[in-house]
Design an enzyme around this catalytic site. Structure first.
Site, PDB file in Angstrom:
ATOM      1  CE  LYS A  19      -1.467   3.482   2.713  1.00  0.00           C
ATOM      2  NZ  LYS A  19      -1.998   4.463   1.543  1.00  0.00           N
ATOM      3  CD  GLU A  77      13.298   0.417   9.686  1.00  0.00           C
ATOM      4  OE1 GLU A  77      14.176   1.572   9.980  1.00  0.00           O
ATOM      5  OE2 GLU A  77      13.431  -0.669   9.452  1.00  0.00           O
ATOM      6  CB  CYS A  97      13.201   9.199   8.236  1.00  0.00           C
ATOM      7  SG  CYS A  97      14.222   7.822   7.108  1.00  0.00           S
ATOM      8  CD  GLU A 131       9.822  12.876  11.234  1.00  0.00           C
ATOM      9  OE1 GLU A 131       8.725  12.000  11.607  1.00  0.00           O
ATOM     10  OE2 GLU A 131      10.940  12.580  10.603  1.00  0.00           O
TER      11      GLU A 131
END
Ligand code: NAP
Ligand code: MG
Length: 499
Positions: free
Chosen positions: A191, A267, A302, A401
């Protein structure tokens, strides 16, 4: 041979035939409901395609197809050498179709075409080659048990696995999961993120062409709260491998607990510390590399080194070099091969990223550079490289973040404070230290709680090394031979061979 700099990427883009359906059981299909969602390019707001908007019914169909493929052995029981040949063919097809794949990536999520070609597409091909090459060279074990017994420890594929991935490196994050999952004989349902579905569909089509049998690799497009959640809760999905935000990673844990305890690989996010010490011989080089790594991929990474921790004695010089380097990352047209910073993925994300400028100001940071949206006349989503200075570790721009081209500079006094600030985060993905002192390098490498530590470099990369984080940056590792463990069960078979 295609020359990146002389190719007219706009006219290449006009020629594209965009696939926008799901790929289930070897067929391109509409969503069962007939629903679609619009894929919009962040380059200029252009409508690219109406993509099949899957739901529970489509997930059920894909899982059933994947299960059939797994049980009848059309892929799972092929020899490793045969799977290798198919995966290497797929790598060749990715390379042969690199212009198209790179364009899909750039149009869909806004990264510069030269990066899509030379980084994303190349790394995707390399990933399929690497796991293909590896898989027929790995042996199982016979345990050293007592005389008269044989205990075989063998690896078996999990069965049906799902991969749910983000939009920042759409095909590459998919490849990091799909390649080891297929190599080990699983059937896969991918997906992609809604913002970047197009390359996933094409990749699955190329996999069919390479010889991955129908049902062994399916793509269900659609949104996370429907398709992602349905995969997470599905009773017949054996493993779910996710790259994305920490928040959604937590949802997947919950989905797994509420359903069949499917195995998870997560992750997740990062807020990576990058420490420049005065003991490094070339402050300017460290600062230049730091800016390049922070603004690469629009900061939508990331591993973005978004917390620059610097000894106060070299702070001013570092900030000056950062700002100077950032100028070459002024956003440009992603289809211009000389552009180094493209568009952010969409208007909503852009708004969220820009919101951090006010947050930084309110918390008492200074804006040393940037902070504005630019190129509005294009209809796209572009943000200047931005540097927040005089940041302290408790500020939101040092903790959250941002996932955009924004860098926070945190001045510190000495190594111990640097380590304390580096570890003052719920994340633990990447980190870096710049020093010429061997013992200091070792001390930082030992004391920083992160899955990756770069010494005097940033973002070095190779398929041979594991990738993933400590703390809330996730569970498990992508890449390298270690990643294969996620996709297999260990089986111990005892045999009594006493005569
Ligand atoms: P995201 O919002 O977590 O989405 C990731 C995927 O999860 C998308 O496919 C999304 O689908 C799906 N999803 C969203 N909500 C869901 C739900 N309630 N249930 C099930 N699935 C759901 O992350 P993103 O904004 O795409 O990507 C940025 C994040 O990825 C950052 O946090 C970044 O650090 C992380 N990332 C981590 C790594 C790593 O290796 N550690 C690498 C790259 C990126 P839709 O978007 O279609 O709704
Ligand atoms: Mg898009």
């Amino acid at each position: 041979m295609l020359d990146i700099s002389t190719t007219d990427w706009r006219s290449e883009a006009q020629k594209l035939r965009i696939r926008s359906q799901a790929l289930i059981d070897g067929q391109l299909v509409d969503a069962a409901s007939g629903r679609t969602f619009a894929s919009v390019s962040p380059i200029d707001g252009r409508h690219l395609a109406d993509v099949a908007c899957g739901g529970t019914e489509d997930v059920d169909r894909a899982v059933a197809a994947a299960r059939r493929a797994f049980e009848d052995g059309r892929w799972s029981r092929q020899s490793p050498a045969d799977r290798k040949r198919v995966l290497r063919r797929l790598a060749d097809l990715v390379r042969a179709n690199r212009t198209e794949l790179a364009l899909l990536e750039t149009l869909d999520m806004g990264k510069p075409i030269s990066d899509s070609l030379s980084i994303d597409v190349r790394a995707v091909a390399n990933c399929f080659d690497w796991y293909g090459e590896a898989i027929d060279k790995i042996y199982d074990e016979i345990a050293p048990t007592a005389h008269g017994t044989v205990a075989m420890v063998t690896k078996e594929p999990l069965g049906v696995v799902a991969a749910v991935v983000p939009w920042n490196f759409p095909m590459l994050m998919a490849a990091w999961k799909v390649a080891p999952a297929l190599a080990t004989g699983n059937s896969v349902i991918l997906k992609p993120a809604e913002q970047s579905s197009l390359s996933a569909i094409r990749l699955a089509e190329l996999a069919l062409e390479a010889g991955v049998p129908p049902g062994a690799f399916n793509v269900v497009t659609g949104n996370g709260p429907e398709v992602g959640k349905a995969l997470g809760l599905h009773m017949d999905v054996d493993g779910l491998f996710f790259t994305g935000s920490t928040q959604v990673g937590k949802y997947f844990m919950e989905y797994s607990a509420r359903s069949n305890l499917k195995r998870l690989g997560l992750e997740l996010g990062g807020k990576s510390p990058n420490i420049i010490l005065s003991s490094y011989r070339d402050t300017d080089h460290a600062a230049r590399t730091s800016a390049q790594s922070a603004f690469f991929n629009q900061g939508e990474m990331c591993t973005c080194p978004s917390r620059l921790i610097v000894e106060r004695s070299i702070h001013d010089q570092v900030v000056e070099t950062l700002a100077d380097t950032a100028k070459s990352y002024t956003p440009g047209d992603p289809l211009d091969p000389s552009t180094k910073m493209g568009a952010l993925v969409d208007a909503r994300h852009t708004e969220r990223v820009l919101g951090f400028v006010d947050i930084a100001r309110r918390d008492g940071a200074t804006i040393a550079l940037g902070g504005n949206q630019v190129r509005q006349d294009t209809g796209g989503s572009y943000v200047e490289p931005t540097i927040f200075d005089n940041v302290t570790s408790g500020m939101r721009v040092a903790q959250e973040e941002i996932f955009g081209p924004m860098l926070s500079v945190i001045p510190v006094d000495g190594e111990d404070e640097a380590i304390a600030v580096a570890n003052d985060s719920c994340y633990g993905l990447a980190s870096a230290v710049w020093t010429d002192d061997l013992s200091t390098a070792h001390k930082f490498s030992k004391n920083i709680r992160a899955g990756l530590v770069y010494v005097n470099c940033y973002d070095s990369d190779d398929m041979t090394t594991p990738f993933g984080g400590f703390k809330e940056s996730g569970i498990g590792r992508d890449k390298s031979l270690h990643a294969l463990d996620k996709y297999v069960e260990l089986k111990t078979t005892w045999m009594n061979v006493a005569s």
